[in-house]
Scaffold this motif. Sequence first.
Motif, mmCIF file in Angstrom:
data_model
loop_
_atom_site.group_PDB
_atom_site.id
_atom_site.type_symbol
_atom_site.label_atom_id
_atom_site.label_comp_id
_atom_site.label_asym_id
_atom_site.label_seq_id
_atom_site.Cartn_x
_atom_site.Cartn_y
_atom_site.Cartn_z
ATOM 1 N N UNK A 139 0.835 -1.208 0.000
ATOM 2 C CA UNK A 139 0.000 0.000 0.000
ATOM 3 C C UNK A 139 0.864 1.251 0.000
ATOM 4 N N UNK A 140 0.305 2.345 -0.485
ATOM 5 C CA UNK A 140 1.020 3.619 -0.431
ATOM 6 C C UNK A 140 0.037 4.741 -0.133
ATOM 7 N N UNK A 141 0.570 5.835 0.365
ATOM 8 C CA UNK A 141 -0.241 6.987 0.738
ATOM 9 C C UNK A 141 0.087 7.441 2.149
ATOM 10 N N UNK A 154 10.724 -1.336 4.190
ATOM 11 C CA UNK A 154 11.051 -0.225 3.310
ATOM 12 C C UNK A 154 12.531 -0.270 2.918
ATOM 13 N N UNK A 155 13.401 -0.638 3.854
ATOM 14 C CA UNK A 155 14.817 -0.790 3.531
ATOM 15 C C UNK A 155 15.004 -1.793 2.398
ATOM 16 N N UNK A 156 14.228 -2.888 2.455
ATOM 17 C CA UNK A 156 14.344 -3.902 1.409
ATOM 18 C C UNK A 156 13.897 -3.357 0.059
ATOM 19 N N UNK A 157 12.812 -2.558 0.042
ATOM 20 C CA UNK A 157 12.338 -1.978 -1.216
ATOM 21 C C UNK A 157 13.343 -0.964 -1.755
ATOM 22 N N UNK A 158 13.931 -0.174 -0.868
ATOM 23 C CA UNK A 158 14.929 0.798 -1.316
ATOM 24 C C UNK A 158 16.124 0.102 -1.952
ATOM 25 N N UNK A 159 16.538 -1.004 -1.355
ATOM 26 C CA UNK A 159 17.646 -1.755 -1.940
ATOM 27 C C UNK A 159 17.245 -2.343 -3.289
ATOM 28 N N UNK A 215 8.685 9.008 -10.582
ATOM 29 C CA UNK A 215 7.703 9.297 -9.539
ATOM 30 C C UNK A 215 7.193 8.050 -8.845
ATOM 31 N N UNK A 216 6.857 7.027 -9.646
ATOM 32 C CA UNK A 216 6.338 5.791 -9.048
ATOM 33 C C UNK A 216 7.435 5.023 -8.318
ATOM 34 N N UNK A 217 8.651 5.048 -8.862
ATOM 35 C CA UNK A 217 9.759 4.367 -8.179
ATOM 36 C C UNK A 217 10.030 5.005 -6.822
ATOM 37 N N UNK A 218 9.952 6.342 -6.769
ATOM 38 C CA UNK A 218 10.173 7.037 -5.503
ATOM 39 C C UNK A 218 9.062 6.706 -4.509
ATOM 40 N N UNK A 219 7.825 6.655 -4.991
ATOM 41 C CA UNK A 219 6.702 6.277 -4.118
ATOM 42 C C UNK A 219 6.895 4.868 -3.579
ATOM 43 N N UNK A 220 7.294 3.941 -4.445
ATOM 44 C CA UNK A 220 7.496 2.549 -4.040
ATOM 45 C C UNK A 220 8.614 2.444 -3.012
ATOM 46 N N UNK A 221 9.686 3.217 -3.200
ATOM 47 C CA UNK A 221 10.824 3.134 -2.286
ATOM 48 C C UNK A 221 10.546 3.802 -0.946
ATOM 49 N N UNK A 222 9.705 4.825 -0.918
ATOM 50 C CA UNK A 222 9.535 5.633 0.292
ATOM 51 C C UNK A 222 8.337 5.234 1.148
#
Length: 449
Positions: free
Chosen positions: A307-309, A352-357, A335-342
Amino acid sequence: MASVLRDPDRTDTDFMTKRAWWLVGLNLLVPGSAQVLAGNRRLGRFGLGATLVLWAIALVALALLLFARGLLLTIATNTWVLAGGAAALVFYAVLWVVLTLDTLRLVVLVRVAPAARAFVAGLSVVALAAVSGTAAYGAVVSTSGIGLLDAIFAERPTVEPVDGRYNILLLGGDAGPDRQGMRPDSISVASVDAETGQVTLIGIPRNLENVPFSEGSPMWEVLPNGYDCGSGCIIDYLYTYGELDWAYLYPDAEANGSSPGIEAMRDAVEGVTGLEIPFFVIIDMQGFADLIDAMGGIDITVTERVPYGANEDEHGNSLPPAGYFEPGDYHMDGGWALTYARTRYGTSDYTRMQRQRQVQEAILDQFTPGNVLSNFVGIAEAGKQVVKTDIPKQMLSYFVQLGEKAKEQEVVSYDLTPPDVDPENPDYAFIRAKVQELVGPKPTETPAG
């Protein structure tokens, strides 16, 4: 043949057409030769000489690529060489325009068969665009490369590896509108074997508490017992406090291409891991999207629903998610990559650390030679806004070569997260022992007997 090409029978349409094809082809394959055979010999000799010099440079570059890649990278990442190369490419672009236009004059299109005139002129225009356009783009790329090197890399002496490894502090800075200054929400150490390129990534959670400092470090002088205020003093805050409250501890930081906040974080991470960290790389997450867009997006595989938001509105009331990343394969723009990572909606800092990696690895996958070359100007412009490091310019070629070796090695990842590490009450003796187990010198086996 030269005399025939120079003094043709202009009434012979068939011959004038063949002559036109010869001259246009020679101009494309060996610029300057058309003038030597049929035009101004002085201009032709100059153009032909310049062409031969370029061919010689290209052959030397090819030989270096095949047999001395490191030397080629060292030359190609030198700003003076890039400046000279840009000037040379502008010269060649102008020269080829002059030679092509002069070749069209020598062709005498009105004497060419009507059916062939458009094709002869078209081939000349295509040749002009291909040759001069490529040279002009090369000049732009070289100029962008100079700006990129000057903006990102530091002017400082080279540094020797420690225990055979280079340890690099990686910070993902987030300066969102709801924050005072920037906070590095993504913190990790890349430990690179100086010979093999093997990389070990150590992830450090942003909410790690009671951070110690190495004895004798500037932060140890003011906080000898570590960053411990009872509750909630997390490593993430040290960047801001380093900038605002403890800048006096690092009077030379700016001159060395760093900042007090970065140096405070470096002191903290060295204290946590027990490693000596000579370099940092900081990525501004606010400009992260521009870099990804310049690369043409990245490919991400989502394995579970994300989920995001915003979790809450301005009054503290819970909000439903704005949407979901459903499991599947995605080609994400910036934009979507930043949303997914953050995004932290309904999840933890650790996931979130795993998604950022995952996003970082996807970016590395996109850094292919073809993609970088075709999008270099945009990548360079975005990179100047996004990335900052104190790695010396003169070590860039060495690290590029290490990066190529790293692709052939398995990347070892370890995050200082539960269940091994409790960020609220971490066992730093355990952490340092684990880090040494991962990156420390391996004991040599004694032969039996």
